[in-house]
Design a protein around this motif. Sequence first.
Motif, PDB file in Angstrom:
ATOM      1  N   THR A  19       3.477 -38.302   1.919  1.00 17.09           N
ATOM      2  CA  THR A  19       2.871 -38.366   3.243  1.00 17.09           C
ATOM      3  C   THR A  19       1.399 -38.731   3.146  1.00 17.09           C
ATOM      4  N   SER A  20       0.889 -39.300   4.200  1.00 15.94           N
ATOM      5  CA  SER A  20      -0.541 -39.601   4.272  1.00 15.94           C
ATOM      6  C   SER A  20      -1.315 -38.425   4.873  1.00 15.94           C
ATOM      7  N   TRP A  21      -0.621 -37.350   5.214  1.00 16.40           N
ATOM      8  CA  TRP A  21      -1.249 -36.178   5.822  1.00 16.40           C
ATOM      9  C   TRP A  21      -1.889 -35.238   4.801  1.00 16.40           C
ATOM     10  N   ILE A  22      -1.681 -35.529   3.524  1.00 14.15           N
ATOM     11  CA  ILE A  22      -2.221 -34.674   2.463  1.00 14.15           C
ATOM     12  C   ILE A  22      -3.347 -35.429   1.759  1.00 14.15           C
ATOM     13  N   LEU A  23      -4.352 -34.702   1.316  1.00 13.95           N
ATOM     14  CA  LEU A  23      -5.479 -35.322   0.615  1.00 13.95           C
ATOM     15  C   LEU A  23      -5.005 -36.166  -0.561  1.00 13.95           C
ATOM     16  N   ALA A  24      -5.674 -37.270  -0.778  1.00 11.48           N
ATOM     17  CA  ALA A  24      -5.339 -38.174  -1.883  1.00 11.48           C
ATOM     18  C   ALA A  24      -5.315 -37.403  -3.202  1.00 11.48           C
ATOM     19  N   GLY A  25      -4.273 -37.627  -3.979  1.00  9.42           N
ATOM     20  CA  GLY A  25      -4.165 -37.010  -5.293  1.00  9.42           C
ATOM     21  C   GLY A  25      -3.611 -35.611  -5.302  1.00  9.42           C
ATOM     22  N   LYS A  44       2.064 -44.108 -11.385  1.00  8.69           N
ATOM     23  CA  LYS A  44       2.051 -43.565 -12.750  1.00  8.69           C
ATOM     24  C   LYS A  44       1.903 -42.038 -12.764  1.00  8.69           C
ATOM     25  N   ALA A  45       1.206 -41.482 -11.788  1.00  7.10           N
ATOM     26  CA  ALA A  45       0.946 -40.034 -11.745  1.00  7.10           C
ATOM     27  C   ALA A  45       1.954 -39.272 -10.883  1.00  7.10           C
ATOM     28  N   ARG A  46       2.734 -39.983 -10.100  1.00  6.47           N
ATOM     29  CA  ARG A  46       3.609 -39.340  -9.121  1.00  6.47           C
ATOM     30  C   ARG A  46       4.585 -38.349  -9.750  1.00  6.47           C
ATOM     31  N   LEU A  47       5.274 -38.743 -10.812  1.00  7.84           N
ATOM     32  CA  LEU A  47       6.281 -37.871 -11.403  1.00  7.84           C
ATOM     33  C   LEU A  47       5.660 -36.575 -11.937  1.00  7.84           C
ATOM     34  N   SER A  48       4.502 -36.679 -12.561  1.00  4.90           N
ATOM     35  CA  SER A  48       3.828 -35.469 -13.072  1.00  4.90           C
ATOM     36  C   SER A  48       3.542 -34.481 -11.952  1.00  4.90           C
ATOM     37  N   ILE A  49       3.039 -34.984 -10.841  1.00  2.39           N
ATOM     38  CA  ILE A  49       2.700 -34.107  -9.718  1.00  2.39           C
ATOM     39  C   ILE A  49       3.965 -33.495  -9.117  1.00  2.39           C
ATOM     40  N   GLU A 128       5.384 -38.504 -18.823  1.00  7.69           N
ATOM     41  CA  GLU A 128       4.397 -38.874 -19.838  1.00  7.69           C
ATOM     42  C   GLU A 128       3.013 -38.449 -19.367  1.00  7.69           C
ATOM     43  N   GLY A 129       2.282 -37.756 -20.217  1.00 10.99           N
ATOM     44  CA  GLY A 129       0.941 -37.304 -19.878  1.00 10.99           C
ATOM     45  C   GLY A 129       0.881 -36.041 -19.041  1.00 10.99           C
ATOM     46  N   PHE A 130       2.025 -35.398 -18.791  1.00 10.57           N
ATOM     47  CA  PHE A 130       2.056 -34.188 -17.954  1.00 10.57           C
ATOM     48  C   PHE A 130       1.049 -33.155 -18.447  1.00 10.57           C
TER      49      PHE A 130
END
Length: 140
Positions: A19-25, A44-49, A128-130
């Motif tokens: 969603t765009s309702w949450i702060l970036a990152g 690239k970071a989506r899966l870790s989060i 990767e990188g988690f």
Amino acid sequence: MVEEIKNIQGVKGIRVYQTSWILAGSGICLPEIGIFISKAIPEKARLSIIQHEYGHFLDFKNGVNGGPKRLFGSRILGFYILIGIPSLFNLIPLINQLPIFKGDHRTFWTEIRANQLAKAHFGKFLAEGFERSFPSKSIA
């Protein structure tokens, strides 16, 4: 706008939305509702989060060592009062200066719990990188 992300390996029992309702990152896990991540998170970071937030869901569901936090016998109250609110307060300026909520968010105890649970759950499928972004041990 909120859009569901489907078919994430190892994620069961909760829906994941961007969603765009949450702060970036950033992201948030609301057990019984869903995991919400910012649309602005790079692919690239989506899966870790998502895996980190799923760790919070696992904390709600099973806790650490099979013991979810409960309050008045309720897992939902236990999670929101004993895990969710301390995590949120750790992010809020001024409140996070109180000793009980103080510290770097990445290594705050609620986040370490989620990371440990995610790491154990996803195992060889951990993003990767988690561990660079989501440490599973406190830094003394």
